[in-house]
Design an enzyme around this catalytic site. Structure first.
Site, PDB file in Angstrom:
ATOM      1  N   GLY A  74       2.081   7.132  -7.310  1.00 12.02           N
ATOM      2  CA  GLY A  74       2.069   7.329  -5.861  1.00 12.02           C
ATOM      3  C   GLY A  74       3.439   7.057  -5.259  1.00 12.02           C
ATOM      4  N   GLY A  75       4.166   6.140  -5.877  1.00 17.69           N
ATOM      5  CA  GLY A  75       5.511   5.811  -5.394  1.00 17.69           C
ATOM      6  C   GLY A  75       6.599   6.635  -6.070  1.00 17.69           C
ATOM      7  CD  GLU A 103       5.568   3.035 -11.620  1.00 15.06           C
ATOM      8  OE1 GLU A 103       5.621   2.327 -10.616  1.00 15.06           O
ATOM      9  OE2 GLU A 103       4.811   4.020 -11.697  1.00 15.06           O
TER      10      GLU A 103
HETATM   11  C1  5RP Z   1       4.645   3.879  -8.135  1.00 18.16           C
HETATM   12  C2  5RP Z   1       3.304   3.456  -8.566  1.00 18.16           C
HETATM   13  C3  5RP Z   1       2.687   2.312  -7.844  1.00 18.16           C
HETATM   14  O1  5RP Z   1       2.437   1.296  -8.745  1.00 18.16           O
HETATM   15  C4  5RP Z   1       1.400   2.771  -7.223  1.00 18.16           C
HETATM   16  O2  5RP Z   1       1.688   3.881  -6.395  1.00 18.16           O
HETATM   17  C5  5RP Z   1       0.728   1.665  -6.428  1.00 18.16           C
HETATM   18  O3  5RP Z   1       1.521   1.352  -5.324  1.00 18.16           O
HETATM   19  P1  5RP Z   1       1.077   0.274  -4.258  1.00 18.16           P
HETATM   20  O4  5RP Z   1       1.127  -1.051  -4.938  1.00 18.16           O
HETATM   21  O5  5RP Z   1       2.090   0.418  -3.163  1.00 18.16           O
HETATM   22  O6  5RP Z   1      -0.309   0.631  -3.790  1.00 18.16           O
HETATM   23  O7  5RP Z   1       2.703   3.969  -9.479  1.00 18.16           O
HETATM   24  O8  5RP Z   1       5.077   4.991  -8.847  1.00 18.16           O
END
Ligand code: 5RP
Length: 225
Positions: free
Chosen positions: A98-99, A105
């Site tokens: 999502g990020g 990762e």
């Molecule tokens: C980034 C990710 C994050 O871990 C995932 O989006 C969760 O984010 P958040 O802790 O802000 O809910 O995979 O690529």
């Protein structure tokens, strides 16, 4: 209790697992931010660790709170990864990205002896797939990958930020894909791995040892069976 309180609670429980001398994977996202900040606090009290960041954003924050940064060349095997997730299923498979940091990762998670995921309870699902699956693609391959994804039954939307196409830390693009509910994450993961031009995708299958959930002020833990 807000979602942020629960994220922080989960982050604290993960940071409690960290011991002197560990080399950590430092995740990305709002929950991982809490973990990095709390690691910084423990370092002020004498903890000695080093970290491999999974994004430029996490690298900046880690530097700010005093965590020495190292690379996978220096440490190809890491002790513990602490990262967030967008969805977690009962088998501890995940959707991440999502990020936009899914590529680094996943590389870091695969390099760690133990992967601990920290989430608030909204991220826990029976089946993955409500959250659109992020697929990282080399820009040159966008057209052919979009066609293949459509043949696989997915609706793919290119990720944008502030009206412009979003680029990852590796200068790739992200297609957010709706596959509907994903009945077999392992099978889909393998199919996507075979598509030329797809660099990585956000399905994390069989990579996680432990999920720490902040749930309305309480901590729950799921462990790999
Ligand atoms: C980034 C990710 C994050 O871990 C995932 O989006 C969760 O984010 P958040 O802790 O802000 O809910 O995979 O690529």
């Amino acid at each position: 209790m807000t979602a942020d309180d629960d994220k922080k609670l989960a982050a604290q429980a993960a940071v409690d697992l960290v011991a002197d001398g560990m080399i950590l994977g430092l995740g990305t996202g709002s929950t991982a931010v809490f973990a990095i900040e709390l690691l910084g606090k423990r370092m002020e009290q004498g903890l000695k660790i080093k970290g491999v960041p999974t994004s430029d954003a996490s690298a900046q924050l880690a530097k700010k709170v005093g965590i020495p940064l190292v690379t996978l060349e220096e440490y190809p095997i890491l002790d513990l990864d602490i990262d967030g997730a967008d969805e977690v299923d009962p088998s501890l498979n995940l959707i991440k990205g999502g990020g936009g940091a899914l590529l680094h990762e996943k590389i870091v998670a695969a390099a760690c002896r133990q992967v601990v995921i920290i989430v608030d309870e909204k991220k826990i699902v029976e089946r993955l797939g409500k959250f659109k699956l992020p697929v990282e693609v080399i820009p040159f391959a966008r057209g052919s990958v979009e066609k293949t994804l459509s043949q696989m039954g997915a609706t793919a939307v290119i990720r944008k930020k502030d009206g412009n196409i979003f680029h990852t830390d590796e200068n790739n693009i992200i297609l957010d894909c709706d596959f509907g509910f994903i009945d077999d994450p392992g099978a889909l993961s393998q199919k996507l791995n075979q598509v030329p031009g797809i660099v990585e995708h956000g399905l994390f299958v069989d990579l996680v040892e432990r999920v720490i959930i902040g749930a309305n002020g309480q901590i729950k833990t799921l462990k790999k069976s």
